[in-house]
Write an enzyme that holds these catalytic residues in place. Sequence first.
Site, PDB file in Angstrom:
ATOM      1  N   ASP A 118       0.781  -1.317  -0.098  1.00  0.00           N
ATOM      2  CA  ASP A 118       0.054   0.020   0.130  1.00  0.00           C
ATOM      3  C   ASP A 118       0.877   1.263  -0.033  1.00  0.00           C
ATOM      4  O   ASP A 118       2.129   1.445   0.755  1.00  0.00           O
ATOM      5  CB  ASP A 118      -0.882   0.197   1.131  1.00  0.00           C
ATOM      6  N   HIS A 125      -3.446  14.182   1.363  1.00  0.00           N
ATOM      7  CA  HIS A 125      -3.704  13.085   2.433  1.00  0.00           C
ATOM      8  C   HIS A 125      -2.295  12.876   3.160  1.00  0.00           C
ATOM      9  O   HIS A 125      -2.369  13.189   4.457  1.00  0.00           O
ATOM     10  CB  HIS A 125      -4.004  11.642   1.911  1.00  0.00           C
ATOM     11  N   GLU A 191     -10.281   3.983   4.383  1.00  0.00           N
ATOM     12  CA  GLU A 191      -9.242   4.973   3.524  1.00  0.00           C
ATOM     13  C   GLU A 191      -9.830   4.486   1.908  1.00  0.00           C
ATOM     14  O   GLU A 191      -9.624   3.467   1.580  1.00  0.00           O
ATOM     15  CB  GLU A 191      -7.720   4.477   3.715  1.00  0.00           C
ATOM     16  N   GLU A 193      -9.519   4.236  -1.640  1.00  0.00           N
ATOM     17  CA  GLU A 193      -8.187   4.175  -2.511  1.00  0.00           C
ATOM     18  C   GLU A 193      -8.750   3.405  -3.862  1.00  0.00           C
ATOM     19  O   GLU A 193      -9.858   2.830  -4.078  1.00  0.00           O
ATOM     20  CB  GLU A 193      -7.213   3.157  -1.869  1.00  0.00           C
ATOM     21  N   ASP A 225      -9.006   0.538   2.585  1.00  0.00           N
ATOM     22  CA  ASP A 225      -7.798   0.439   3.409  1.00  0.00           C
ATOM     23  C   ASP A 225      -8.340   0.576   4.821  1.00  0.00           C
ATOM     24  O   ASP A 225      -8.052   1.492   5.241  1.00  0.00           O
ATOM     25  CB  ASP A 225      -6.559   0.916   2.892  1.00  0.00           C
ATOM     26  N   ARG A 229      -7.211   3.956  13.706  1.00  0.00           N
ATOM     27  CA  ARG A 229      -6.276   5.050  14.015  1.00  0.00           C
ATOM     28  C   ARG A 229      -5.680   4.695  15.293  1.00  0.00           C
ATOM     29  O   ARG A 229      -4.239   5.438  15.318  1.00  0.00           O
ATOM     30  CB  ARG A 229      -6.849   6.334  13.697  1.00  0.00           C
ATOM     31  N   GLN A 232      -3.187   2.241  15.240  1.00  0.00           N
ATOM     32  CA  GLN A 232      -1.846   2.850  14.337  1.00  0.00           C
ATOM     33  C   GLN A 232      -1.287   3.971  14.863  1.00  0.00           C
ATOM     34  O   GLN A 232       0.053   3.616  14.866  1.00  0.00           O
ATOM     35  CB  GLN A 232      -2.768   3.337  13.054  1.00  0.00           C
ATOM     36  N   TYR A 236       2.956   2.620  14.898  1.00  0.00           N
ATOM     37  CA  TYR A 236       3.496   2.878  13.739  1.00  0.00           C
ATOM     38  C   TYR A 236       5.029   3.425  13.680  1.00  0.00           C
ATOM     39  O   TYR A 236       5.690   3.395  12.531  1.00  0.00           O
ATOM     40  CB  TYR A 236       2.704   3.714  12.770  1.00  0.00           C
ATOM     41  N   LYS A 245      -3.849  -1.912  10.346  1.00  0.00           N
ATOM     42  CA  LYS A 245      -4.399  -2.039   8.968  1.00  0.00           C
ATOM     43  C   LYS A 245      -4.712  -3.647   8.425  1.00  0.00           C
ATOM     44  O   LYS A 245      -5.542  -3.835   7.638  1.00  0.00           O
ATOM     45  CB  LYS A 245      -3.197  -1.586   8.141  1.00  0.00           C
ATOM     46  N   THR A 249      -8.792  -5.680   4.382  1.00  0.00           N
ATOM     47  CA  THR A 249      -8.770  -4.457   3.243  1.00  0.00           C
ATOM     48  C   THR A 249      -9.646  -5.088   2.229  1.00  0.00           C
ATOM     49  O   THR A 249      -9.640  -6.240   1.757  1.00  0.00           O
ATOM     50  CB  THR A 249      -7.381  -4.562   2.565  1.00  0.00           C
ATOM     51  N   GLU A 350      -9.233  12.654   8.504  1.00  0.00           N
ATOM     52  CA  GLU A 350      -9.043  13.940   7.841  1.00  0.00           C
ATOM     53  C   GLU A 350     -10.445  14.615   7.933  1.00  0.00           C
ATOM     54  O   GLU A 350     -10.481  16.010   8.257  1.00  0.00           O
ATOM     55  CB  GLU A 350      -8.676  13.627   6.329  1.00  0.00           C
TER      56      GLU A 350
HETATM   57 CA    CA Z   1      -3.760   3.198   2.943  1.00  0.00          CA
END
Ligand code: CA
Length: 402
Positions: A118, A125, A191, A193, A225, A229, A232, A236, A245, A249, A350
Amino acid sequence: MTTSWVDGAASSGFDVDHLPYAVFERAGEEPRVGVRIGDLVLDLAPVAAADMLEVSHLFEATTLNPLMAAGRPVWDSVRQWLTGLLTDETERDVVEPHLVAVADVTLRMPFLVGDYVDFYASLDHASNVGRIFRPDQEPLLPNWRHLPVGYHGRSGTVVPSGTDIVRPHGQRKAPTDDAPTFGPSARLDIEAELGFVVGTGSTLGSRITTEAFADHCFGVVGLNDWSARDIQAWEYVPLGPFLGKSFATSISPWVTPLAAFDAAWVELPGQDPEPLPYLSAGATRGLDIEVEVVLNDEVVSRPSYSSMYWSPAQMLAHLTVNGASTRTGDLWGSGTISGPEPDQRGSFLELSWGGKEPFTAVGRERTFLEDGDVVVLRYSAPGTAGGRITLGEVTGTIAPAL
Ligand code: CA
């Protein structure tokens, strides 16, 4: 380009300028390879056999992988054959018995996923996430404009559209907490995508140049995806996304062949500084694909893929530049598609600015996903016949944590 003799195909988003593939199943039968026309799916194996098509064996499979592995000349000749069948009225008697209503079939995983990568290719973003996760620093890290940043994801948990998404458990620790806690994610997100699918792979030690993109990329799927959060944000650093994640998916069941985007290529918004030569040559074209993020039947965002910074050809060139091999079914995600405007953001992170600025959907203030929420990602692009093609939707319903 003419239109199909199939009733309703014209202006449906699924005329002969589209022809996406899927694997479908009728009750009590093995999954089969099909192609969509209007609201119908054509069962390819028997039609190809009846027409004595040289490559008819490619359709006698329960995945698209044999067709995907066959290569660009075969993809193009099959597309030409299908266009002939579905536009020439004299073929109607041969084809019609093998058309089934999409509403009467179950759509399965379209292909066996190989490796899954990914990317993080949207400037808007990456800048937004930088501002939310690292408010005291430059939003973009120093490498971002020099290479398409990505990570290896978990191919075994790529699921077809319609699969329920169970809220994951994990560790999370807010900056103000003294110690991590364990429990269901409280900041579950999407997400929006696109996914790009490798048809013919490449050997260990070789590279796929930007110019060779169309020889290797079979087609495009919608991709969500799902992202936890809170998990993550804690895990991360320093190695990137992991359990926040890897729980799921989702991809669309329909794979749109690359050829269907012949009228959708656009120049990227621009890259500064000029990327290194292996990322530059002939690679500055993106795709004019419009995205809609739908939460519980209300459109909450409309990102455009045309605003992305890195192109699909650059991403494939970058992921093989070290000689890493690729194989049929490898999948790479574009990264969240967000545009410059607030209503073009491709994640709830976001849209709600880290949960601090709720947005309104279906008459309520919202931040992250709640149990029972239904998310649908829709995509469309200019078709080669002058109208628009409708890519496969990606849907998912949030199920409570186990
Ligand atoms: Ca992603």
